[in-house]
Design a protein around this motif. Sequence first.
Motif, short mmCIF file in Angstrom:
data_model
loop_
_atom_site.label_atom_id
_atom_site.label_comp_id
_atom_site.label_asym_id
_atom_site.label_seq_id
_atom_site.Cartn_x
_atom_site.Cartn_y
_atom_site.Cartn_z
N PRO A 150 30.94 2.49 -1.39
CA PRO A 150 30.80 3.82 -0.80
C PRO A 150 31.24 4.93 -1.75
CG PRO A 150 31.89 2.31 0.70
CD PRO A 150 31.79 1.62 -0.62
N PRO A 151 30.42 5.98 -1.82
CA PRO A 151 30.77 7.11 -2.69
C PRO A 151 31.87 7.96 -2.06
CG PRO A 151 28.79 7.60 -1.47
CD PRO A 151 29.17 6.17 -1.11
N LEU A 152 32.51 8.73 -2.87
CA LEU A 152 33.53 9.65 -2.37
C LEU A 152 32.87 11.01 -2.14
CD1 LEU A 152 36.44 8.72 -4.76
CD2 LEU A 152 36.16 8.04 -2.38
N ALA A 153 32.69 11.38 -0.88
CA ALA A 153 32.14 12.67 -0.51
C ALA A 153 30.90 13.04 -1.30
CB ALA A 153 33.21 13.75 -0.67
N LYS A 154 30.02 12.08 -1.47
CA LYS A 154 28.76 12.34 -2.20
C LYS A 154 27.73 12.90 -1.24
CE LYS A 154 25.11 9.78 -4.48
NZ LYS A 154 24.60 8.45 -4.69
N PRO A 155 27.06 14.02 -1.58
CA PRO A 155 26.05 14.56 -0.66
C PRO A 155 24.89 13.57 -0.51
CG PRO A 155 26.13 15.84 -2.71
CD PRO A 155 27.20 14.81 -2.78
N ARG A 156 24.40 13.44 0.70
CA ARG A 156 23.30 12.51 0.98
C ARG A 156 21.99 13.05 0.43
NH1 ARG A 156 22.56 8.30 4.32
NH2 ARG A 156 24.64 8.54 5.13
N LYS A 157 21.23 12.18 -0.27
CA LYS A 157 19.91 12.56 -0.81
C LYS A 157 18.88 12.43 0.28
CE LYS A 157 20.70 11.28 -5.59
NZ LYS A 157 20.25 10.49 -6.70
N LYS A 158 17.86 13.25 0.21
CA LYS A 158 16.77 13.18 1.18
C LYS A 158 15.58 12.50 0.60
CE LYS A 158 18.17 17.11 3.83
NZ LYS A 158 17.82 18.31 4.50
N GLY B 96 0.80 -1.22 0.00
CA GLY B 96 0.00 0.00 0.00
C GLY B 96 0.83 1.25 0.00
N PRO B 97 0.35 2.26 0.72
CA PRO B 97 1.04 3.56 0.71
C PRO B 97 2.47 3.41 1.22
CG PRO B 97 -1.01 3.68 1.97
CD PRO B 97 -0.82 2.25 1.58
N PRO B 98 3.35 4.31 0.77
CA PRO B 98 4.74 4.23 1.21
C PRO B 98 4.86 4.24 2.73
CG PRO B 98 4.45 5.93 -0.47
CD PRO B 98 3.08 5.44 -0.11
N VAL B 99 5.84 3.50 3.23
CA VAL B 99 6.05 3.43 4.68
C VAL B 99 6.77 4.67 5.19
CG1 VAL B 99 6.01 0.93 4.78
CG2 VAL B 99 8.17 2.10 4.38
N ASP B 100 7.44 5.39 4.29
CA ASP B 100 8.11 6.64 4.64
C ASP B 100 8.31 7.45 3.36
OD1 ASP B 100 10.33 5.52 3.34
OD2 ASP B 100 11.18 4.80 5.21
N GLU B 101 9.03 8.53 3.46
CA GLU B 101 9.23 9.41 2.30
C GLU B 101 10.40 8.98 1.42
OE1 GLU B 101 9.17 10.85 5.56
OE2 GLU B 101 7.00 10.93 5.36
N LEU B 102 11.06 7.90 1.75
CA LEU B 102 12.22 7.46 1.00
C LEU B 102 11.78 6.91 -0.36
CD1 LEU B 102 15.33 6.98 1.22
CD2 LEU B 102 14.77 4.67 1.98
N SER B 103 12.25 7.54 -1.44
CA SER B 103 11.89 7.08 -2.78
C SER B 103 12.66 5.80 -3.11
CB SER B 103 12.22 8.15 -3.82
OG SER B 103 13.62 8.28 -3.97
N ASN B 104 12.17 5.07 -4.11
CA ASN B 104 12.88 3.86 -4.55
C ASN B 104 14.29 4.20 -5.02
OD1 ASN B 104 10.60 2.42 -3.98
ND2 ASN B 104 10.12 1.88 -6.09
N GLU B 105 14.43 5.29 -5.74
CA GLU B 105 15.76 5.68 -6.22
C GLU B 105 16.70 6.00 -5.07
OE1 GLU B 105 17.11 5.33 -9.24
OE2 GLU B 105 15.18 4.42 -9.72
#
Length: 198
Positions: A190-198, A169-178
Amino acid sequence: MARPQGITDEEVLAAARVVFLSKGITATVEEVAERCHVGVATIFRRFPTKQALFSAAMTVGNEAEWGRFLEKRAASDGHADARAGLTDLAHTLLDAARKMLPMMMMMMSNPSIVDKDGRAKRAQWILKSLADYFTLEIEAGRVIDIDPRVAARVWLGSIRQLVMFETLGPPVDELSNEAFIDGLVDMFCPPLAKPRKK
């Protein structure tokens, strides 16, 4: 009914999937035959019982998709971008899981029909294939050094859980699949100093 020229087992199974997924286990072989435009005898010559037809229809492999994925990685000649490869892997498995989950749920709800040995062999094949893939990536130094069997289980379980959340059903949180896939890839590469997505 006249038999169409050259109907394949896969065409019969595709029709059976549609019928069983829409009507459940109470669907009849006659309904499958009607969808295929063949006689019931044609179905029974290929699948001797309704249970055999159901089991075959609900067991769908993703060998072709997996094969294409591995060929693409092999064609990169060892210079593949690990992040792109893991992202492709996640999407390949996500597409397959979206097809498989409804069938798996229907099979589990009908335990008298389930081919437990076949399911176990299928699960072993998937996990071994994933572990082999992670072994190559680890040996090439493209992903973190972890037991590839653990990596395979974590990867497969994570993707299946994502599909389960979509199905419920509806998403369990705001975290997108991507964003989820990016985070999963980050765990292994692990990325090198990659900004974290919200």
